[in-house]
Scaffold this motif. Structure first.
Motif, PDB file in Angstrom:
ATOM      1  N   SER A  86     -76.538  41.340  63.499  1.00  0.00           N
ATOM      2  CA  SER A  86     -75.310  40.571  63.699  1.00  0.00           C
ATOM      3  C   SER A  86     -74.460  40.627  62.440  1.00  0.00           C
ATOM      4  O   SER A  86     -74.981  40.708  61.326  1.00  0.00           O
ATOM      5  N   TYR A  87     -73.150  40.591  62.648  1.00  0.00           N
ATOM      6  CA  TYR A  87     -72.202  40.447  61.545  1.00  0.00           C
ATOM      7  C   TYR A  87     -72.156  38.999  61.078  1.00  0.00           C
ATOM      8  O   TYR A  87     -71.746  38.714  59.950  1.00  0.00           O
ATOM      9  N   ASN A  88     -72.574  38.100  61.966  1.00  0.00           N
ATOM     10  CA  ASN A  88     -72.487  36.662  61.717  1.00  0.00           C
ATOM     11  C   ASN A  88     -73.818  36.158  61.168  1.00  0.00           C
ATOM     12  O   ASN A  88     -74.778  35.943  61.911  1.00  0.00           O
ATOM     13  N   THR A 125     -75.478  32.299  62.578  1.00  0.00           N
ATOM     14  CA  THR A 125     -76.219  31.898  63.764  1.00  0.00           C
ATOM     15  C   THR A 125     -77.694  31.770  63.382  1.00  0.00           C
ATOM     16  O   THR A 125     -78.117  32.211  62.301  1.00  0.00           O
ATOM     17  N   VAL A 126     -78.494  31.214  64.279  1.00  0.00           N
ATOM     18  CA  VAL A 126     -79.907  31.012  63.965  1.00  0.00           C
ATOM     19  C   VAL A 126     -80.609  32.339  63.695  1.00  0.00           C
ATOM     20  O   VAL A 126     -81.267  32.515  62.663  1.00  0.00           O
ATOM     21  N   ASP A 127     -80.463  33.291  64.608  1.00  0.00           N
ATOM     22  CA  ASP A 127     -81.111  34.585  64.389  1.00  0.00           C
ATOM     23  C   ASP A 127     -80.384  35.420  63.352  1.00  0.00           C
ATOM     24  O   ASP A 127     -81.009  36.196  62.619  1.00  0.00           O
ATOM     25  N   GLY A 128     -79.066  35.263  63.243  1.00  0.00           N
ATOM     26  CA  GLY A 128     -78.319  36.002  62.223  1.00  0.00           C
ATOM     27  C   GLY A 128     -78.707  35.588  60.822  1.00  0.00           C
ATOM     28  O   GLY A 128     -78.813  36.426  59.921  1.00  0.00           O
ATOM     29  N   ALA A 129     -78.956  34.292  60.616  1.00  0.00           N
ATOM     30  CA  ALA A 129     -79.353  33.803  59.300  1.00  0.00           C
ATOM     31  C   ALA A 129     -80.740  34.296  58.917  1.00  0.00           C
ATOM     32  O   ALA A 129     -81.033  34.495  57.732  1.00  0.00           O
ATOM     33  N   ALA A 184     -66.278  23.820  61.846  1.00  0.00           N
ATOM     34  CA  ALA A 184     -66.555  23.439  63.232  1.00  0.00           C
ATOM     35  C   ALA A 184     -67.945  23.887  63.656  1.00  0.00           C
ATOM     36  O   ALA A 184     -68.689  23.140  64.308  1.00  0.00           O
ATOM     37  N   ALA A 185     -68.316  25.102  63.254  1.00  0.00           N
ATOM     38  CA  ALA A 185     -69.615  25.638  63.653  1.00  0.00           C
ATOM     39  C   ALA A 185     -70.761  24.886  62.991  1.00  0.00           C
ATOM     40  O   ALA A 185     -71.795  24.618  63.623  1.00  0.00           O
ATOM     41  N   GLY A 186     -70.604  24.535  61.719  1.00  0.00           N
ATOM     42  CA  GLY A 186     -71.686  23.920  60.984  1.00  0.00           C
ATOM     43  C   GLY A 186     -71.757  22.410  61.075  1.00  0.00           C
ATOM     44  O   GLY A 186     -72.789  21.815  60.762  1.00  0.00           O
ATOM     45  N   TRP A 221     -68.417  33.214  68.995  1.00  0.00           N
ATOM     46  CA  TRP A 221     -69.022  33.054  67.665  1.00  0.00           C
ATOM     47  C   TRP A 221     -70.525  33.257  67.730  1.00  0.00           C
ATOM     48  O   TRP A 221     -71.127  33.859  66.832  1.00  0.00           O
ATOM     49  N   ASN A 222     -71.150  32.801  68.817  1.00  0.00           N
ATOM     50  CA  ASN A 222     -72.604  32.881  68.953  1.00  0.00           C
ATOM     51  C   ASN A 222     -73.110  34.307  69.141  1.00  0.00           C
ATOM     52  O   ASN A 222     -74.182  34.654  68.643  1.00  0.00           O
ATOM     53  N   SER A 223     -72.383  35.124  69.869  1.00  0.00           N
ATOM     54  CA  SER A 223     -72.920  36.443  70.221  1.00  0.00           C
ATOM     55  C   SER A 223     -71.926  37.593  70.116  1.00  0.00           C
ATOM     56  O   SER A 223     -72.322  38.752  70.197  1.00  0.00           O
ATOM     57  N   GLY A 224     -70.654  37.296  69.924  1.00  0.00           N
ATOM     58  CA  GLY A 224     -69.644  38.354  69.951  1.00  0.00           C
ATOM     59  C   GLY A 224     -69.670  39.288  68.766  1.00  0.00           C
ATOM     60  O   GLY A 224     -69.099  40.387  68.817  1.00  0.00           O
ATOM     61  N   TRP A 225     -70.327  38.865  67.678  1.00  0.00           N
ATOM     62  CA  TRP A 225     -70.412  39.723  66.495  1.00  0.00           C
ATOM     63  C   TRP A 225     -71.771  40.414  66.388  1.00  0.00           C
ATOM     64  O   TRP A 225     -72.207  40.788  65.298  1.00  0.00           O
ATOM     65  N   SER A 226     -72.460  40.584  67.525  1.00  0.00           N
ATOM     66  CA  SER A 226     -73.735  41.288  67.514  1.00  0.00           C
ATOM     67  C   SER A 226     -73.526  42.738  67.080  1.00  0.00           C
ATOM     68  O   SER A 226     -72.491  43.351  67.374  1.00  0.00           O
ATOM     69  N   LEU A 227     -74.523  43.264  66.397  1.00  0.00           N
ATOM     70  CA  LEU A 227     -74.466  44.651  65.924  1.00  0.00           C
ATOM     71  C   LEU A 227     -75.655  45.417  66.474  1.00  0.00           C
ATOM     72  O   LEU A 227     -76.807  45.018  66.298  1.00  0.00           O
TER      73      LEU A 227
END
Length: 584
Positions: free
Chosen positions: A58-60, A63-67, A136-138, A234-240
């Motif tokens: 993920s670019y993000n 997120t839980v899995d991105g972190a 907003a996300a955090g 935000w949750n999934s749109g930046w998946s790589l």
């Protein structure tokens, strides 16, 4: 600069009086000297390979899995913020992005000003909209009921901490200025950790993809329907995914931008032509995460920087031996995170497991190595303090029961949990030689206590599988599979709060929440000591996690690479990749 030099130099923290690694001025001086003294343009290598022991999915990174992924290590110089994590583990201001000025008083306020020249690689200027989206996300303020009817954050955010203490972000859409106003009495002592590197995502992309014309208005106006559409992206749109890359979704605000991503070519970062700061020292950085053909890159001489868990990756071991490397004690806490349902729903079951884990043996075999090993001289006794804090020795008492296996006590706790025998599936991102050995040693020790341990490591493992596919996760700070941790313990503490996405086990204790919230604003050692003492007593009784040891990491730089400085924190050693210069 030798790794030992920046490990040994210290100064004093204003809040805890703990030693810190005072590397910032030293590092910048070394970077400057290395840049000036490098050879001619013809001598430079124009592509530097960087191997890490984590996936980049993920670019993000928020997120839980991105972190838990390697996004922070890959994108620190692609998505910079108002601060970055230095090799000391402390956050340092990044004035290329802008300035943040605290306004004392109650409510506590911080004025953020983005650089007038700041712009994304797609030509859209950075703006306070980016800060509003991050908040907003955090913040956890936007919730919807889950299947059980309990309110959950519509953003799958790993963030919390000070973001939950922010009352509002005053922002005129498109402006370079934002006024962040905290809630009354919540003047967070570590506010400078907010809006840092990899936390500011391009709000204009989220707004466009969600079909929301005014992102700031939707968030500040509490328009839940529009906010949920923003959150869905935000949750999934930046998946790589290697081989699937749409550059329109991934604009950069840093010295590098993504050019391509493939299994055979790695994650390719190239110079961002719109970057307004100092030009990068090298044209191209190729990140080689798990899931790419790292072994072939090693064989082809394409990897020049390595940052991996010591003893974890056989592919990386080959290149670690070929570059100038050192095993360094990190800010990352190797630990077991328990699900609080299923086999571990009863705290007695979690205590039973902890009582059969050979923590001292694990430290002796897998944790006690590397430069600065005096930084942690045994199994970790605290989840709330770094091991170099002067307050840390006071946390040892509750942990002493768990230094050595006590199989009789383990059987007693297992019986008290109502289980004649327990089967525990331990998940981790593999293949990982060190973690496989950890599970092997635990399994051998726990068998006689009536606890059967199953190695559930896999190359597709993500922390969100906890509680369904596995019963426990073996990982670093806040469930990171690779690099992790900071000096302030903000990520580690947040992962124990019931309102944080990184609390993957679902642990909830009202008193612990109160303690964690109080630590955010605690301003002196006495207050911190009292809070941590209370907290550790509860945590060793409730056992949401089992600390093992401070993770040693193998970090190496090719001969001739200037400005390579090990950073054994969540930022990884690519923290200053734009200063790297490799000469032949």
């Amino acid at each position: 600069m030798p790794v030992t030099e920046w490990i040994q130099r210290t100064h004093t923290s204003r809040r805890e009086g703990r030693p810190r690694r005072a590397v910032v001025g030293i590092t910048l001086a070394v970077v400057a000297a290395a840049t000036i003294s490098c050879g001619t343009e013809e001598e430079r290598v124009h592509s530097i390979g960087y191997a890490i022991d984590n996936t980049v999915t993920s670019y993000n990174a928020n997120t839980v899995d991105g972190a838990a992924s390697g996004a922070r290590q890959a994108f620190t110089r692609v998505l910079p913020g108002f601060g970055y994590v230095a090799p000391s583990g402390d956050v340092v201001s990044d004035t290329d992005i802008g300035t943040a000025t605290a306004v004392p008083g109650d409510p506590f306020t911080v004025q953020y000003r983005l650089s007038p020249d700041s712009v994304y690689s797609d030509g859209v200027p950075m703006s306070c909209d980016d800060l509003v989206l991050t908040w907003a996300a955090g913040s956890g303020r936007f919730t919807a009921p889950d299947e059980s009817g309990a309110p959950v954050n519509v953003f799958d955010s790993s963030l919390r901490g000070g973001y939950a203490d922010i009352d509002r972000v005053d922002c005129q859409p498109g402006s370079k200025e934002a006024t962040v106003v905290f809630k009354g009495g919540r003047g967070d002592t570590d506010w400078n950790t907010l809006f840092g590197a990899t936390e500011l995502m391009p709000a204009h992309v989220a707004s466009r993809q969600a079909g929301v014309g005014d992102l700031v208005g939707a968030i500040n106006g509490n328009n839940l329907d529009e906010v949920r559409r923003i959150a869905d992206f935000w949750n999934s749109g930046w998946s790589l995914t290697p081989g699937e890359f749409d550059p329109a979704l991934f604009p950069s605000a840093g010295p590098y931008r993504i050019e391509s991503y493939s299994t055979d070519g790695g994650l390719v970062l190239v110079v961002n032509e719109r970057w307004w700061g100092n030009a990068p020292g090298t044209d191209r950085i190729v990140v080689w995460p798990r899931g790419t053909e790292m072994a072939a890159a090693v064989d082809g001489g394409q990897i020049h920087v390595v940052d991996v868990g010591a003893g974890s990756m056989s592919d990386a071991h080959q290149v670690v031996g070929a570059v100038e490397s050192a095993t360094v004690v990190s800010r990352n806490l190797e630990q077991i995170v328990f699900a609080t349902r299923g086999v571990f729903e009863n705290p007695a079951a979690r205590r039973a497991f902890a009582l059969c884990v050979p923590r001292t043996q694990l430290f002796d075999e897998l944790g006690a190595s590397g430069e600065g090993s005096g930084f942690a001289t045994g199994p970790v006794s605290s989840r709330l303090l770094p091991t170099d804090s002067p307050l840390y020795p006071q946390t040892a008492g509750p942990a002493e029961r768990y230094l050595q296996p006590d199989l009789e006590a383990a059987r007693g706790e297992r019986t008290a949990s109502g289980q004649e025998r327990m089967e525990v599936r331990i998940g981790y991102l593999g293949p990982d030689d060190r973690r496989a050995r950890t599970v092997e040693l635990i399994a051998a020790s726990c068998r006689e206590a009536g606890i059967d341990v199953v190695d559930a490591g896999s190359d597709s493992f993500v922390p969100s599988k906890l509680g369904t596919d596995v019963d426990a996760v073996l990982a670093g700070t806040a469930a990171a599979a690779g690099s992790g941790g900071t000096a302030e313990m903000d990520l580690a503490r947040a992962a124990l709060h019931s309102g944080t996405g990184s609390n993957i086990g679902g642990f909830a204790n009202g008193r612990i929440d109160e303690i964690l919230d109080a630590l955010l604003v605690a301003g002196d050692q006495q207050a911190v000591a009292g809070l941590v003492g209370d907290g550790e007593r509860i945590l060793w009784e409730e056992m949401p996690t089992l600390p093992l040891f401070v993770q040693p990491r193998s970090i190496g730089f090719a001969s001739g690479l200037a400005a390579g400085v090990a950073n054994p924190t969540t930022a990884g050693s690519g923290w200053n990749m734009d200063r790297w210069i490799l000469t032949e």
